[in-house]
Design a protein around this motif. Structure first.
Motif, PDB file in Angstrom:
ATOM      1  N   ALA A   1      10.616   2.136  13.264  1.00  0.00           N
ATOM      2  CA  ALA A   1      10.857   1.312  12.073  1.00  0.00           C
ATOM      3  C   ALA A   1       9.713   1.389  11.073  1.00  0.00           C
ATOM      4  O   ALA A   1       9.796   0.779  10.006  1.00  0.00           O
ATOM      5  N   VAL A   2       8.639   2.103  11.422  1.00  0.00           N
ATOM      6  CA  VAL A   2       7.453   2.120  10.560  1.00  0.00           C
ATOM      7  C   VAL A   2       6.927   3.542  10.406  1.00  0.00           C
ATOM      8  O   VAL A   2       7.283   4.451  11.154  1.00  0.00           O
ATOM      9  N   LYS A   3       6.061   3.707   9.424  1.00  0.00           N
ATOM     10  CA  LYS A   3       5.432   5.004   9.200  1.00  0.00           C
ATOM     11  C   LYS A   3       4.485   5.345  10.338  1.00  0.00           C
ATOM     12  O   LYS A   3       4.404   6.496  10.783  1.00  0.00           O
ATOM     13  N   GLU A   4       3.737   4.359  10.817  1.00  0.00           N
ATOM     14  CA  GLU A   4       2.858   4.572  11.965  1.00  0.00           C
ATOM     15  C   GLU A   4       2.641   3.242  12.670  1.00  0.00           C
ATOM     16  O   GLU A   4       2.525   2.202  12.028  1.00  0.00           O
ATOM     17  N   LEU A   5       2.615   3.295  14.000  1.00  0.00           N
ATOM     18  CA  LEU A   5       2.274   2.125  14.798  1.00  0.00           C
ATOM     19  C   LEU A   5       0.919   2.384  15.442  1.00  0.00           C
ATOM     20  O   LEU A   5       0.728   3.385  16.141  1.00  0.00           O
ATOM     21  N   ILE A   6      -0.016   1.482  15.187  1.00  0.00           N
ATOM     22  CA  ILE A   6      -1.374   1.619  15.705  1.00  0.00           C
ATOM     23  C   ILE A   6      -1.588   0.540  16.762  1.00  0.00           C
ATOM     24  O   ILE A   6      -1.585  -0.659  16.452  1.00  0.00           O
TER      25      ILE A   6
ATOM     26  N   VAL B   1      -8.117  -0.929  11.160  1.00  0.00           N
ATOM     27  CA  VAL B   1      -7.589  -1.588   9.956  1.00  0.00           C
ATOM     28  C   VAL B   1      -7.720  -0.648   8.760  1.00  0.00           C
ATOM     29  O   VAL B   1      -6.803  -0.526   7.935  1.00  0.00           O
ATOM     30  N   ARG B   2      -8.851   0.059   8.659  1.00  0.00           N
ATOM     31  CA  ARG B   2      -8.989   1.050   7.581  1.00  0.00           C
ATOM     32  C   ARG B   2      -7.920   2.130   7.711  1.00  0.00           C
ATOM     33  O   ARG B   2      -7.347   2.572   6.718  1.00  0.00           O
ATOM     34  N   ARG B   3      -7.670   2.539   8.938  1.00  0.00           N
ATOM     35  CA  ARG B   3      -6.624   3.533   9.179  1.00  0.00           C
ATOM     36  C   ARG B   3      -5.264   3.011   8.720  1.00  0.00           C
ATOM     37  O   ARG B   3      -4.487   3.738   8.103  1.00  0.00           O
TER      38      ARG B   3
ATOM     39  N   VAL C   1       2.265  -0.861  11.515  1.00  0.00           N
ATOM     40  CA  VAL C   1       2.095  -1.979  12.443  1.00  0.00           C
ATOM     41  C   VAL C   1       0.753  -1.837  13.143  1.00  0.00           C
ATOM     42  O   VAL C   1       0.400  -0.758  13.635  1.00  0.00           O
ATOM     43  N   LEU C   2       0.006  -2.924  13.165  1.00  0.00           N
ATOM     44  CA  LEU C   2      -1.172  -3.050  14.019  1.00  0.00           C
ATOM     45  C   LEU C   2      -0.775  -3.949  15.176  1.00  0.00           C
ATOM     46  O   LEU C   2      -0.587  -5.159  14.997  1.00  0.00           O
TER      47      LEU C   2
END
Length: 574
Positions: free
Chosen positions: A121-126, A138-140, A154-155
């Motif tokens: 659902a997102v471009k990237e999940l961290i 967070v910078r990423r 998503v973080l």
């Protein structure tokens, strides 16, 4: 400090605006950090509303919208809105709490496979696995959200990471200014491909520009207008691209696709199409029947894989819209056009005049119940140049997309067409109102059109909007139905063939007053203008204008939906 406090510190350093969410135990240290730092956070009554509000805030400011949700249902409630942001290219950062890793998969309360649910659902999940990496990650998140085609990130923060204490070095807390807003970086198309595109445009007698939402994301309005005026090329737009140039400009051909003023006819007869920041999806191409086969196509897009996805492309320009349009305009200066295209421009003006004459009956309709065309016509008159109109998913966006006129270039019109989920109207207005607010009260008016079905989904957050101190106008298209569904059932199966498409008659103005907001119910078209004027002049709370429109399913859509053309009486829809 705690991991949660570090999250809050990094959001503050990155210039986070209002945050929308609902707390749970996993993220309590982050909430405490937000409190101690004096950051702006708004409790929402449904996490989807928070993510939608963050999406709208991001569209208006260009800065990532921020939302949060706790473990399990709080997180899964974000999914619909995050897919909207993903498909529309909107930068959003969502913080999600997760289980304590020491107890994961021991049937912890509200535990779910939320990482697997959220990832597509997102471009990237961290996933944050170590408290000491929070500043870096967070910078990423900001970098991913704002670079290339923007999108949601998503973080995901486990409980033990959020609550853990760590001694950070002061130098770890910094932001990358380049990724604070979109577009973070501007790649330019290949110069030789730009020259090929310029030569193709110069040879064409009937060129047309098709502008999508990427024009807004790139802030390419001035570059687009410069090219269009210098080369004398008309510009049509998608629902997301409305405002790429002013709708009132002589070169504006209006909406194209499923519903069109006269742009579809221009596409059919064009000998060269320049597509800018547009994915050429189902709505824009009238279910892939536009453009006609063989039309030379130039496609400028920030995402290489969108170029030639299904429509054969003569020249692909991979890069930022503003940079690409600027380079293309420069290349056209030295290209020799085939002719002056004066006859073509005369034809465009004639088509525009003919459409305006035909549309006048809708704009000026005295029908009771109220005709949607009259409602949009009154909005055209009432909205100032800097006003912002939002349109919820469903037929509200199609009516407004077809008939509403932006008066200047830019985000004067917002529609949630990435996922086209209804329910965006209220939270979108909330996020927009917070995005454009000013200390001196000079903020432009924010008006949102939603259906009764859409408002039913999110009406509890009228309380949120009032508590947040916002003032916007929410126009409810009240047809006592799930209008698009009922209209399609009517078109496909005939009169009286309706299933699960009707609602009870509800007075939304009265409900708004019960929430401590203002409410006006409008049943006659002559009462529209004064109701809108009064609502837009009210600054102490949101105002709901409940507009009673037709109950006739045959009159609910701006025209025949192209999907119904593929069905014969008695057939199942395809």
């Amino acid at each position: 400090m705690s991991g949660g406090r570090a999250l809050a510190e990094m959001l503050r350093i990155n210039g986070a605006g209002p945050i929308f969410g609902m707390a749970g135990f996993q993220l309590l240290p982050y909430y405490e950090g937000v409190r101690r730092l004096g950051m702006e956070h708004h409790l929402v009554n449904d996490e989807r509303v928070g993510a939608f509000a963050a999406d709208a805030y991001a569209r208006l400011t260009g800065r990532p919208g921020i939302c949060d949700g706790t473990l399990g249902p709080g997180t899964t409630n974000l999914v619909t809105a995050l897919v909207e942001s993903l498909n529309a290219g909107v930068p959003v950062i969502a913080l999600t709490g997760n289980t304590h890793r020491g107890h994961s998969w021991k049937n912890m309360t509200q535990e779910a496979r939320q990482v697997e649910i959220l990832r597509p659902a997102v471009k990237e999940l961290i996933r944050v696995e170590a408290v000491e990496r929070i500043p870096e990650l967070v910078r990423r998140a900001f970098s991913v959200a704002t670079s290339g085609r923007p999108g949601p990130v998503v973080l995901d923060i486990p409980e033990d990471v959020a609550h853990a204490e760590h001694t950070f070095a002061a130098g770890e807390f910094f932001a990358d200014a380049a990724t604070a807003r979109v577009p973070a970086r501007r790649p330019r198309p290949d110069a030789s491909e730009v020259e090929r595109a310029a030569a193709l445009l110069a040879r064409s007698r009937r060129p047309l520009i098709l502008a999508g939402g990427g024009v807004h994301l790139s802030e390419a309005h001035d570059a687009l207008l410069h090219l269009a005026e210098a080369a004398g090329i008309p510009v049509a737009h998608t629902l997301s691209g409305k405002g790429a140039i002013p709708c009132t400009h002589d070169l504006s051909a209006g909406l194209f696709g499923r519903y069109s003023r006269y742009a579809n006819e221009l596409i059919e007869s064009s000998d060269c199409l320049l597509v800018v920041g547009c994915k050429l999806g189902e709505i824009a191409t009238k279910r892939y029947t536009l453009p006609r086969p063989g039309t030379p196509l130039i496609h400028l897009d920030i995402v290489a894989e969108e170029i030639g996805r299904w429509a054969p492309t003569r020249v692909g320009l991979w890069g930022d819209a503003r940079a690409g349009l600027s380079d293309l305009a420069t290349a056209l200066e030295s290209a020799t056009p085939t002719d002056d295209r004066s006859a073509y421009r005369d034809e465009v003006r004639e088509r525009r005049s003919a459409w305006e004459a035909e549309a006048r009956a809708r704009y000026e309709s005295d029908e009771v119940p109220i005709n949607m065309g009259r409602l949009v016509g009154e909005l055209n008159e009432a909205m100032p140049e800097d006003g912002i109109l939002l349109a919820d998913g469903g037929f509200a966006s199609h009516w407004a997309g077809l008939l509403y006129d932006t008066k200047r270039a830019g985000r004067g019109f917002v529609a949630d067409r990435g996922f086209a989920s209804i329910g965006y109207g209220l939270p979108g207005a909330l996020g927009t109102a917070l995005a454009v607010r000013t200390d001196d009260g000079s903020a432009p008016p924010v008006v949102s059109i939603t259906g009764d079905s859409g408002l039913n989904m999110t009406i509890g957050d009228l309380e949120t909007a009032r508590r947040a101190g916002t003032a916007f106008t929410l126009v409810v298209v009240n047809n006592a139905a799930s209008g698009y569904i009922k209209a399609l059932q009517h078109a496909v199966y005939g009169e009286g063939s309706y299933q699960s498409a009707s609602l009870i008659e509800t007075n939304y103005a009265e409900l708004a007053r019960n929430f401590g907001c203002h409410g006006h119910r409008v049943e006659h078209p002559d009462d529209l203008a004064p109701a809108l004027k009064q609502a837009m002049a009210t600054h102490d709370a949101p105002t709901v204008v409940d507009v009673v429109v037709t109950r006739d399913p045959g009159q609910m859509l701006p025209g025949v939906d192209n999907r119904t053309l593929q069905v014969r009486p008695g057939d199942r829809p395809v």
